[in-house]
Motif scaffolding. Structure first.
Motif, PDB file in Angstrom:
ATOM      1  N   VAL A 160       3.257   4.694  13.957  1.00  0.00           N
ATOM      2  CA  VAL A 160       4.171   4.897  14.906  1.00  0.00           C
ATOM      3  C   VAL A 160       4.331   6.164  15.676  1.00  0.00           C
ATOM      4  O   VAL A 160       4.437   6.598  16.704  1.00  0.00           O
ATOM      5  N   ALA A 161       4.586   7.155  14.871  1.00  0.00           N
ATOM      6  CA  ALA A 161       5.043   8.617  15.261  1.00  0.00           C
ATOM      7  C   ALA A 161       3.781   9.121  15.783  1.00  0.00           C
ATOM      8  O   ALA A 161       3.804   9.726  16.806  1.00  0.00           O
ATOM      9  N   ALA A 162       2.577   9.036  15.433  1.00  0.00           N
ATOM     10  CA  ALA A 162       1.448   9.556  15.988  1.00  0.00           C
ATOM     11  C   ALA A 162       1.049   8.860  17.221  1.00  0.00           C
ATOM     12  O   ALA A 162       0.516   9.490  18.008  1.00  0.00           O
ATOM     13  N   LEU A 163       1.350   7.595  17.431  1.00  0.00           N
ATOM     14  CA  LEU A 163       1.163   6.958  18.674  1.00  0.00           C
ATOM     15  C   LEU A 163       2.148   7.254  19.727  1.00  0.00           C
ATOM     16  O   LEU A 163       1.687   7.780  20.941  1.00  0.00           O
TER      17      LEU A 163
ATOM     18  N   ASP B  92       6.982  13.670  25.006  1.00  0.00           N
ATOM     19  CA  ASP B  92       6.962  15.199  24.904  1.00  0.00           C
ATOM     20  C   ASP B  92       8.351  15.676  25.141  1.00  0.00           C
ATOM     21  O   ASP B  92       8.702  15.508  26.328  1.00  0.00           O
ATOM     22  N   SER B  93       8.964  16.232  24.357  1.00  0.00           N
ATOM     23  CA  SER B  93      10.507  16.763  24.660  1.00  0.00           C
ATOM     24  C   SER B  93      10.866  18.209  24.109  1.00  0.00           C
ATOM     25  O   SER B  93      11.578  18.782  23.785  1.00  0.00           O
ATOM     26  N   GLY B  94       9.669  18.877  24.472  1.00  0.00           N
ATOM     27  CA  GLY B  94       9.800  20.436  24.056  1.00  0.00           C
ATOM     28  C   GLY B  94       9.862  20.851  22.748  1.00  0.00           C
ATOM     29  O   GLY B  94      10.522  21.739  22.137  1.00  0.00           O
TER      30      GLY B  94
ATOM     31  N   LEU C   6      10.130  13.035  19.231  1.00  0.00           N
ATOM     32  CA  LEU C   6      10.978  11.862  19.292  1.00  0.00           C
ATOM     33  C   LEU C   6      10.027  10.725  18.959  1.00  0.00           C
ATOM     34  O   LEU C   6      11.048   9.730  18.452  1.00  0.00           O
ATOM     35  N   GLY C   7       8.756  10.687  18.797  1.00  0.00           N
ATOM     36  CA  GLY C   7       8.013   9.657  18.127  1.00  0.00           C
ATOM     37  C   GLY C   7       8.438   9.352  16.645  1.00  0.00           C
ATOM     38  O   GLY C   7       8.760   8.189  16.148  1.00  0.00           O
ATOM     39  N   THR C   8       8.902  10.546  15.919  1.00  0.00           N
ATOM     40  CA  THR C   8       9.278  10.366  14.387  1.00  0.00           C
ATOM     41  C   THR C   8      10.805   9.592  14.409  1.00  0.00           C
ATOM     42  O   THR C   8      10.949   8.677  13.612  1.00  0.00           O
ATOM     43  N   LEU C   9      11.547  10.178  15.444  1.00  0.00           N
ATOM     44  CA  LEU C   9      12.858   9.574  15.471  1.00  0.00           C
ATOM     45  C   LEU C   9      12.729   8.160  15.813  1.00  0.00           C
ATOM     46  O   LEU C   9      13.276   7.294  15.085  1.00  0.00           O
TER      47      LEU C   9
END
Length: 66
Positions: free
Chosen positions: A27-30, A36-38, A42-45
């Motif tokens: 999920v995080a990799a996708l 993109d948050s600088g 956010l994907g990991t969150l």
């Protein structure tokens, strides 16, 4: 003296941990390329929050409250 769990319980825990880790990484990799948050992942969150929600849902279902 430590109390050891039965081997079947340990295998279930290991299997759940492996499936959870693979799902979280997938999920995080996708999501990371699209969120993109600088520099903040956010994907990991999102992966961790959704995984925690699903774990709570499963625990409630197994406990018979749903």
């Amino acid at each position: 003296m430590a109390v050891l769990a039965a081997p079947s319980v340990l295998m279930a825990i290991a299997l759940g941990a492996a499936v959870g880790a693979l799902g979280r990484e997938t999920v995080a990799a996708l999501l990371n390329p699209h969120l993109d948050s600088g520099g903040f992942p956010l994907g990991t969150l999102v992966a961790n929050l959704s995984g925690a929600f699903l774990l709570g849902l499963m625990a409630t279902w197994i406990d018979g409250l749903i």
